[in-house]
Write an enzyme that holds these catalytic residues in place. Sequence first.
Site, PDB file in Angstrom:
ATOM      1  N   LEU A  72      45.605  79.195   3.740  1.00  0.00           N
ATOM      2  CA  LEU A  72      44.233  79.671   3.805  1.00  0.00           C
ATOM      3  C   LEU A  72      44.041  80.644   4.961  1.00  0.00           C
ATOM      4  O   LEU A  72      44.611  80.464   6.028  1.00  0.00           O
ATOM      5  CB  LEU A  72      43.285  78.482   3.986  1.00  0.00           C
ATOM      6  N   PRO A  73      43.232  81.669   4.752  1.00  0.00           N
ATOM      7  CA  PRO A  73      42.928  82.632   5.828  1.00  0.00           C
ATOM      8  C   PRO A  73      41.927  82.057   6.804  1.00  0.00           C
ATOM      9  O   PRO A  73      40.841  82.585   6.963  1.00  0.00           O
ATOM     10  CB  PRO A  73      42.357  83.828   5.059  1.00  0.00           C
ATOM     11  N   CYS A  74      42.291  80.990   7.449  1.00  0.00           N
ATOM     12  CA  CYS A  74      41.350  80.321   8.336  1.00  0.00           C
ATOM     13  C   CYS A  74      41.053  81.165   9.578  1.00  0.00           C
ATOM     14  O   CYS A  74      40.116  80.873  10.305  1.00  0.00           O
ATOM     15  CB  CYS A  74      41.876  78.945   8.732  1.00  0.00           C
ATOM     16  N   HIS A  75      41.798  82.236   9.779  1.00  0.00           N
ATOM     17  CA  HIS A  75      41.513  83.097  10.923  1.00  0.00           C
ATOM     18  C   HIS A  75      40.253  83.921  10.671  1.00  0.00           C
ATOM     19  O   HIS A  75      39.729  84.556  11.570  1.00  0.00           O
ATOM     20  CB  HIS A  75      42.703  84.010  11.192  1.00  0.00           C
TER      21      HIS A  75
END
Length: 111
Positions: A58-61
Amino acid sequence: MKNVSDRHEDFFDRVYKIVEKIPYGKVTTYGLIAEKCGIKSSARTVGWALNKAKFSNLPCHRVVNRNGELTGKLHFGQPELMELLLKSEGVMFIDGRVDLSKNLWIPRKLS
DNA sequence: TGGATGACCTACA
DNA sequence: CTGTAGGCCATCC
């Protein structure tokens, strides 16, 4: 009724589905995600879900707090990684924070 | 069951 | 700006 494990999967699934849809070069906030998940009063739990998802793809950034600060960068292994990733996607920073007025993405409510 | 924890938010001084 | 305080909710032990 759902079991505890079901609820947990369901809850995490909501967060995942939203975070997964964050477009390239955009960011969103914990509170916003929480709101679209139906738990607006607890953005904390969203962070909890991401904590579990930090080993996922996931692109949790692309998830920041309401102030545009990268409060979760310390959980990326390398503190500078989060900002680097965002900058590489064209996200604009102002005084060490994300320019939410230009890069904020508002997730759509889950059906 | 209940306290402690947490990648938050808001309000106030 | 910083610090304090309360609330909110899921998970851990």
